[in-house]
Write a protein that holds these residues in place. Structure first.
Motif, PDB file in Angstrom:
ATOM      1  N   LEU A 139       4.896   2.081   6.221  1.00 58.85           N
ATOM      2  CA  LEU A 139       3.622   1.447   5.863  1.00 58.85           C
ATOM      3  C   LEU A 139       2.531   2.485   5.623  1.00 58.85           C
ATOM      4  N   PHE A 140       2.530   3.547   6.417  1.00 56.83           N
ATOM      5  CA  PHE A 140       1.521   4.587   6.222  1.00 56.83           C
ATOM      6  C   PHE A 140       1.692   5.227   4.852  1.00 56.83           C
ATOM      7  N   SER A 141       2.930   5.508   4.497  1.00 49.51           N
ATOM      8  CA  SER A 141       3.138   6.155   3.197  1.00 49.51           C
ATOM      9  C   SER A 141       2.758   5.196   2.072  1.00 49.51           C
ATOM     10  N   VAL A 142       3.031   3.903   2.250  1.00 51.17           N
ATOM     11  CA  VAL A 142       2.632   2.941   1.223  1.00 51.17           C
ATOM     12  C   VAL A 142       1.119   2.954   1.055  1.00 51.17           C
ATOM     13  N   GLU A 143       0.423   2.946   2.175  1.00 52.54           N
ATOM     14  CA  GLU A 143      -1.033   2.831   2.113  1.00 52.54           C
ATOM     15  C   GLU A 143      -1.689   4.081   1.561  1.00 52.54           C
TER      16      GLU A 143
ATOM     17  N   HIS B  83      -8.870   5.667   5.955  1.00 53.66           N
ATOM     18  CA  HIS B  83      -9.031   4.383   5.250  1.00 53.66           C
ATOM     19  C   HIS B  83      -7.700   3.626   5.183  1.00 53.66           C
ATOM     20  N   THR B  84      -6.984   3.572   6.280  1.00 54.75           N
ATOM     21  CA  THR B  84      -5.714   2.838   6.305  1.00 54.75           C
ATOM     22  C   THR B  84      -5.667   1.929   7.531  1.00 54.75           C
ATOM     23  N   LEU B  85      -4.719   1.002   7.512  1.00 55.63           N
ATOM     24  CA  LEU B  85      -4.542   0.094   8.640  1.00 55.63           C
ATOM     25  C   LEU B  85      -3.259   0.381   9.417  1.00 55.63           C
ATOM     26  N   SER B  86      -2.372   1.182   8.824  1.00 49.35           N
ATOM     27  CA  SER B  86      -1.073   1.350   9.474  1.00 49.35           C
ATOM     28  C   SER B  86      -1.135   2.110  10.800  1.00 49.35           C
ATOM     29  N   PRO B  87      -2.202   2.863  11.121  1.00 54.69           N
ATOM     30  CA  PRO B  87      -2.250   3.445  12.468  1.00 54.69           C
ATOM     31  C   PRO B  87      -2.110   2.407  13.577  1.00 54.69           C
ATOM     32  N   VAL B  88      -2.406   1.138  13.266  1.00 53.32           N
ATOM     33  CA  VAL B  88      -2.185   0.083  14.264  1.00 53.32           C
ATOM     34  C   VAL B  88      -0.725   0.078  14.679  1.00 53.32           C
ATOM     35  N   LEU B  89       0.139   0.019  13.677  1.00 50.98           N
ATOM     36  CA  LEU B  89       1.563  -0.028  13.983  1.00 50.98           C
ATOM     37  C   LEU B  89       2.046   1.297  14.543  1.00 50.98           C
ATOM     38  N   LEU B  90       1.434   2.390  14.070  1.00 56.72           N
ATOM     39  CA  LEU B  90       1.831   3.700  14.583  1.00 56.72           C
ATOM     40  C   LEU B  90       1.524   3.774  16.066  1.00 56.72           C
ATOM     41  N   ALA B  91       0.339   3.296  16.458  1.00 55.33           N
ATOM     42  CA  ALA B  91      -0.030   3.296  17.875  1.00 55.33           C
ATOM     43  C   ALA B  91       0.973   2.477  18.674  1.00 55.33           C
ATOM     44  N   VAL B  92       1.372   1.342  18.128  1.00 52.79           N
ATOM     45  CA  VAL B  92       2.336   0.494  18.826  1.00 52.79           C
ATOM     46  C   VAL B  92       3.679   1.190  18.935  1.00 52.79           C
ATOM     47  N   GLU B  93       4.111   1.799  17.836  1.00 50.05           N
ATOM     48  CA  GLU B  93       5.438   2.425  17.838  1.00 50.05           C
ATOM     49  C   GLU B  93       5.488   3.682  18.697  1.00 50.05           C
ATOM     50  N   LEU B  94       4.354   4.423  18.724  1.00 49.94           N
ATOM     51  CA  LEU B  94       4.337   5.651  19.518  1.00 49.94           C
ATOM     52  C   LEU B  94       4.431   5.340  20.996  1.00 49.94           C
TER      53      LEU B  94
ATOM     54  N   VAL C  54       8.280 -11.608   0.286  1.00 53.28           N
ATOM     55  CA  VAL C  54       8.821 -12.810  -0.338  1.00 53.28           C
ATOM     56  C   VAL C  54       8.096 -13.135  -1.634  1.00 53.28           C
ATOM     57  N   MET C  55       6.787 -12.880  -1.641  1.00 53.56           N
ATOM     58  CA  MET C  55       5.966 -13.415  -2.718  1.00 53.56           C
ATOM     59  C   MET C  55       5.961 -12.577  -3.979  1.00 53.56           C
ATOM     60  N   SER C  56       5.923 -11.260  -3.842  1.00 54.28           N
ATOM     61  CA  SER C  56       5.610 -10.465  -5.021  1.00 54.28           C
ATOM     62  C   SER C  56       6.682  -9.417  -5.263  1.00 54.28           C
ATOM     63  N   SER C  57       6.705  -8.899  -6.471  1.00 49.99           N
ATOM     64  CA  SER C  57       7.595  -7.781  -6.728  1.00 49.99           C
ATOM     65  C   SER C  57       6.797  -6.486  -6.820  1.00 49.99           C
ATOM     66  N   HIS C  58       5.493  -6.616  -7.046  1.00 46.79           N
ATOM     67  CA  HIS C  58       4.574  -5.480  -6.994  1.00 46.79           C
ATOM     68  C   HIS C  58       3.428  -5.877  -6.081  1.00 46.79           C
ATOM     69  N   PHE C  59       3.053  -5.018  -5.182  1.00 50.13           N
ATOM     70  CA  PHE C  59       1.938  -5.367  -4.310  1.00 50.13           C
ATOM     71  C   PHE C  59       0.789  -4.406  -4.559  1.00 50.13           C
ATOM     72  N   ALA C  60      -0.383  -4.981  -4.889  1.00 49.87           N
ATOM     73  CA  ALA C  60      -1.554  -4.149  -5.122  1.00 49.87           C
ATOM     74  C   ALA C  60      -2.206  -3.847  -3.785  1.00 49.87           C
ATOM     75  N   LEU C  61      -2.493  -2.582  -3.553  1.00 47.32           N
ATOM     76  CA  LEU C  61      -2.982  -2.194  -2.249  1.00 47.32           C
ATOM     77  C   LEU C  61      -4.385  -2.685  -1.953  1.00 47.32           C
ATOM     78  N   ARG C  62      -5.120  -3.094  -3.007  1.00 45.21           N
ATOM     79  CA  ARG C  62      -6.462  -3.590  -2.731  1.00 45.21           C
ATOM     80  C   ARG C  62      -6.424  -4.929  -2.004  1.00 45.21           C
ATOM     81  N   HIS C  63      -5.278  -5.605  -2.009  1.00 43.38           N
ATOM     82  CA  HIS C  63      -5.155  -6.860  -1.254  1.00 43.38           C
ATOM     83  C   HIS C  63      -4.848  -6.625   0.218  1.00 43.38           C
ATOM     84  N   TYR C  64      -4.522  -5.398   0.546  1.00 40.50           N
ATOM     85  CA  TYR C  64      -4.035  -5.096   1.884  1.00 40.50           C
ATOM     86  C   TYR C  64      -5.065  -5.428   2.953  1.00 40.50           C
ATOM     87  N   CYS C  65      -6.286  -4.928   2.759  1.00 40.52           N
ATOM     88  CA  CYS C  65      -7.322  -5.141   3.774  1.00 40.52           C
ATOM     89  C   CYS C  65      -7.698  -6.610   3.908  1.00 40.52           C
TER      90      CYS C  65
END
Lengths: 676, 676
Positions: free
Chosen positions: A231-235, A483-494, B236-247
């Protein structure tokens, strides 16, 4: 062989057979090779192995598995050598007990020399290996080619340099994540080449896919945290994520994380596969509902501090680019500069100077472990007999832990910003994570103190866990800085603690909201902008209106073009005046109807051909005019153009209006438009 | 008002002021309204409120928060009413103790009537409300407009129908996730319209964004699981996910999950915010390293079973579409059919018939809780005095739990497939999750039994936790059936156990690999194909070669086109022979150079204009020829065309070669190409 394969006749194999036998024939029919027989036998066995492997799954999946496993091994080896180097430093320091001057030199010169070495080594062997690497990797993943950043020399340099940086410990206060992502990307690029070699005919897009996977594996193997790694790499890496990369990413990351954890089990670190920073938070009542508000406040606090940190970081980035003394220093005397800065930092963290107030004896790992401890430090003070280990480093000088934490936060802020200027392979995520944990711990200790002294419901409130605040602070601050949200999961996983997931998510969301509210660039964006990398999402931060501007307004001077009936003179002129690889061909200069494009090498061949034969030929008689792919219209926005460039995987797109050529869009052009 | 706002003068507000005062003037200057003064006052206050809210963040963020909170309230209300209905059934059944015949009728008629009602109610009020809704939602999110599926009537029907379905309990064995995603999407579409109304000028793409967010919130509010909710909807929903929807997604999901959990705290369900199915796995040694292999085996097992399940599901889908008796039944007598099927299922699960061997007295929630229990059921048998509650339902008839679990698995397989044909609002995720947990439990109990009886290291092995296997099985099986990986996180979030994350991920990856290996459609894909929904990723499963085919090969008969100088006769012909909204305009029929397109309504206006004035005008004299957006070339693949359609958000794209029109691509055309 035909007999054998007939036995295990399945559909997938049948698909593979034609290509395999074709390859086999072409591989076995080289008559000029020495020792033909052994060669042929080895090759036959290899082909048979490939056939066997191919029946289970595609060759690329083996590549992903190997990528994950080898990255994990690299990560484990790095951790091992860094631990050894740190232990050596500690041992030496302990041996010199009694002689403060010698201790001082040991404390300061050891990291200074290491950083000096890392800096000059990486500068001399491969200058592209300094810094975090994440801004460069994501630029490459947006489709821009930067071959220097993926060489094996770079990998070797970065690996060694990073070990030295990390061995400087909490004095340099630098991390591992960024360079490790870069390392695994280089490994991925290499493996991808191998994969393409093995299965010659398909896999045109494998290169791209392997890079995406490698970036995910980097984070996953760094901490043994597969989910947050992906998720971090995606973000951080992309603005659009294609879901077909999802499975490969998770597969490779799971292989990496599993190997990393198994290696640490086998090396005797623990009885079973565990989280890296295992904690023991109480599970019955992890937190009270009203504490959600405190977590929200913590998020806002972390957001505010992150704004301050990012501002300082941008300031020093600009300073290093504009100050002449600095520029001179950083271009010629990188090693000296690194050594001097680290010496200065180390003299501050020396345990007999200011270091005693900021737990400087702890390594990065120990710092995080102590901050995430679930006991209340303040209550440990009141019944001193129960004083447990974690808070020892924070109260060695006898001052209250609150002051010690506050001093740590105050000093580390500018020390961290200063450390960011060091020209050596270093990550900037882990320091920020630890810093955030300290913010959270300070608030948590405060809340625990207030709740245990005041209030009538003292019994109930006494079980407040400051470790949870530290965890939330770490995730919120690192999330706000990047500017990412995945540190949430990182904190949980760590930590392996899921009970705090919702408050941590809340804190991180609020911190992110505050950090993004000013439309300032994130940490990595700032580096991208400062290095002028062609990465649109960060360029947008520099010039927010550009992405929604129509292309028609930003197309510059008319690009070089050729007409169908162009002769050698016109072609020569075009070749000399343009550096593009694709040159558009129009019907005629008057009609401007776009027919397609010719490639630069073909034009050069055309010129050679004309020279050799001395004939005045037309362009379309010799060269093949390639049809264009997607055509943009001048009404499309820059954002759309960039998305389509990434989607189609092209380096050039043509802009036409009603069939008539208007210009072309390339990556460098996008950058120059955005930076103007 | 100007005086007041000057006091709190900040930059964001200054940006807002021009538009606000403009709106204010236009709103306040309607002279014909009754009771002008109160109107004006209310409006002034509303505008002031909007200004205040607008200074903190954009209006859409309030929309996201409201969406999350209201979905969570809906989810909580639904859970509450379902629990009440289930308790009523149980109470009635207990009261009739002693009279088996009455008990039988109570057991069977109650769910049969509920399902009959749900079926006929949803059929009569809004026939679009039956089924899961996920295939339709993801088709809408790919850019295709399906307004019937987003109406408020549909929402009302689906809500009531779903309560009835769920109240049928473990007899019908149906879940909540799918319809709830659909529900929250409808709510999102409604809120999005409200948002657009409030801030009139910007936000063209808000509609699309709100749908993405709503899909994520649906899952998150359903279980109080924000992170996996977002990831599940992405997968499930998409084949491409735009990161601006993440937050926005995470923000809304966090609001939803927090509200859902707070509501259950306030309703007295627990002392603090907890996971829905809280477990107490041992944390010291959650599993031994060698167990990783067993988890991998479990993954493969789940994958194999999922293939069997999906095969049966496809078979019955085809059967319902081809068998004439079935078709007649399902079109005319939906209620009767549902009632009959559920009566049949209930008579099988009746506790005095086969039900005693399959723990039929448990509700879905109790089933899952019992399966995830961390104690070993087999060891509980040997020292019968310690027999604890969870296994009671599984051994009520006195047969060993292994047989009971195996019988449950065998029976539920075809019962579940049969239940999928019921024409009522129902989710199919949760049943699959529970089924997977039973597979895992069976393996886990087996391993625990073998390890505790045989082997010399009995002491060490005795602490094997079958609950961990159940959790891994649940994630792996549901992941394999839906072809997703996010059930890993869902399993973690539902139970609050992070210690098993890596083996669960491994099992799910392997199960997915096996389930995807045959290139068969996933559960949702199969429904999409059966309903002929224009959703490319699932259509690809029906015809795998299509996405990489060049457009030139699939373009059908020449589309209707107009030349620039077309008169009324040609326009009339074009309007009559085409139903497209955008009709391409070319220079002339000979040159075929594409100029742009005209909209259908403009053509109708042109015709009316010509009729009224009786003049022979040319098309370009009256109508505005709109320039085209992105132009595709015949060498682009179908996949690229679909990606660009989604990216640009268009309903039509034109294909041209060297400026000459070749044809056009629309969504219906893509579907017909793929289904052919």
């Amino acid at each position: 062989m035909t007999l054998e394969t007939d036995g295990e006749n399945n559909s997938q194999e049948q698909d593979n057979r034609p290509e395999t036998s074709h390859n086999k024939n072409c591989l076995l029919s080289h008559p000029w090779k020495p020792c033909r027989r052994p060669h042929a036998i080895v090759k036959e066995w290899l082909l048979r192995l490939r056939l066997c492997l191919g029946t289970v799954c595609g060759m690329e999946w083996y590549g992903y598995a190997i990528l994950g496993i080898s990255t994990a091994i690299l990560s484990f080896l790095m951790d091992l050598s860094v631990t050894k180097l740190l232990t050596a430093h500690q041992w030496l320091y302990m041996k010199l007990e009694g002689n403060i001057l010698l201790q001082f030199f040991c404390w300061t010169l050891y990291p200074a020399c290491l950083c000096c070495f890392a800096s000059s080594f990486s500068h001399n062997i491969c200058p592209f290996s300094t810094g975090s690497g994440i801004p460069e990797v994501r630029t490459m993943m947006a489709g821009i080619e930067m071959p220097h950043y993926l060489s094996l020399t770079n990998m070797f340099t970065k690996f060694l340099g990073l070990i030295c940086t990390l061995a400087a410990g909490s004095t340099a206060f630098l991390g591992k994540v960024g360079p490790f992502v870069h390392l695994s990307t280089m490994l991925g690029a290499y493996l991808s080449k191998l994969c393409t070699l093995i299965q010659a005919n398909k896999m045109e897009k494998a290169d791209d896919e392997m890079l995406v996977v490698a970036a995910a594996v980097g984070v996953a193997s760094c901490f043994g945290a597969p989910i947050s790694g992906v998720l971090f790499s995606v973000e951080v890496m992309s603005s659009h994520f294609a879901l077909r990369h999802y499975c490969p990413c998770f597969f490779s990351a799971a292989c990496g994380a599993l190997t990393f954890r198994l290696l640490s089990v086998w090396s005797g670190d623990g009885e079973t596969l565990q989280a890296l920073f295992k904690t023991n938070f109480p599970t019955a009542v992890p937190f009270y509902p009203f504490e959600v508000l405190l977590f929200a406040f913590l998020g806002l606090l972390c957001g505010a501090v992150s704004c301050c940190y990012l501002f300082c970081h941008r300031l020093i980035l600009r300073f290093t680019k504009t100050n002449t003394v600095f520029i001179k220093m950083l271009t010629t005397e990188k090693g000296l500069y690194s050594g001097m800065v680290v010496f200065f930092l180390a003299s501050l963290t020396f345990p007999y100077s200011a270091g005693q107030y900021m737990a400087s004896k702890y390594t990065m790992k120990q710092l995080l472990t102590s901050l995430l401890d679930n006991g209340q430090w303040s209550s440990q003070f009141r019944n001193a007999s129960l004083q447990v280990e974690p808070s020892l480093g924070w109260s060695s000088s006898g001052i209250p832990v609150y002051l010690s934490l506050a001093f740590f936060l105050l000093m580390k802020m500018w020390m961290l910003v200063l450390a960011c200027t060091l020209p050596l392979p270093a990550g900037y995520f882990m320091p920020v994570f630890v810093y955030g944990a300290a913010i959270g711990r300070l608030l948590g200790e405060g809340v625990a103190y207030v709740s245990s002294t005041g209030g009538t419901s003292g019994q109930q409130w006494a079980s407040i866990n400051p470790g949870g605040y530290a965890l939330a602070g770490a995730a919120a601050f690192s999330g706000a800085v990047t500017h990412t949200l995945s540190p949430v999961l990182l904190a949980v996983e760590l930590t392996g603690q899921f009970s705090h997931a919702v408050p941590i998510l809340l804190a991180t969301l609020l911190a992110n909201a505050l950090a993004r509210s000013g439309h300032h660039p994130s940490f990595y964006d700032a580096i991208s902008i400062s290095k002028r990398l062609p990465h649109l999402p960060s360029l947008r931060k520099a010039n927010p209106r550009i992405p929604s501007t129509p292309l028609g307004q930003v197309l510059g001077v008319k690009s070089v073009q050729l007409q169908k009936a162009a002769g050698p003179v016109e072609v020569l002129h075009a070749v000399n005046s343009s550096t593009d690889t694709q040159i558009p061909v129009v019907e005629s200069h008057e009609s401007q109807v776009l027919l397609g494009f010719v490639l630069r090498p073909e034009l050069l061949m055309f010129l050679r051909h004309c020279k050799a034969e001395g004939l005045e030929k037309h362009l379309d008689e010799v060269c093949c005019i390639h049809p264009t792919s997607v055509l943009l219209s001048p009404h499309n926005t820059v954002q759309e153009a960039v998305s389509i460039l990434t989607l189609v995987g092209a380096q050039t797109l043509f802009v036409a209006d009603r069939g008539r050529l208007l210009g072309l869009i390339t990556w460098p052009e996008v950058v120059s438009v955005c930076m103007s």
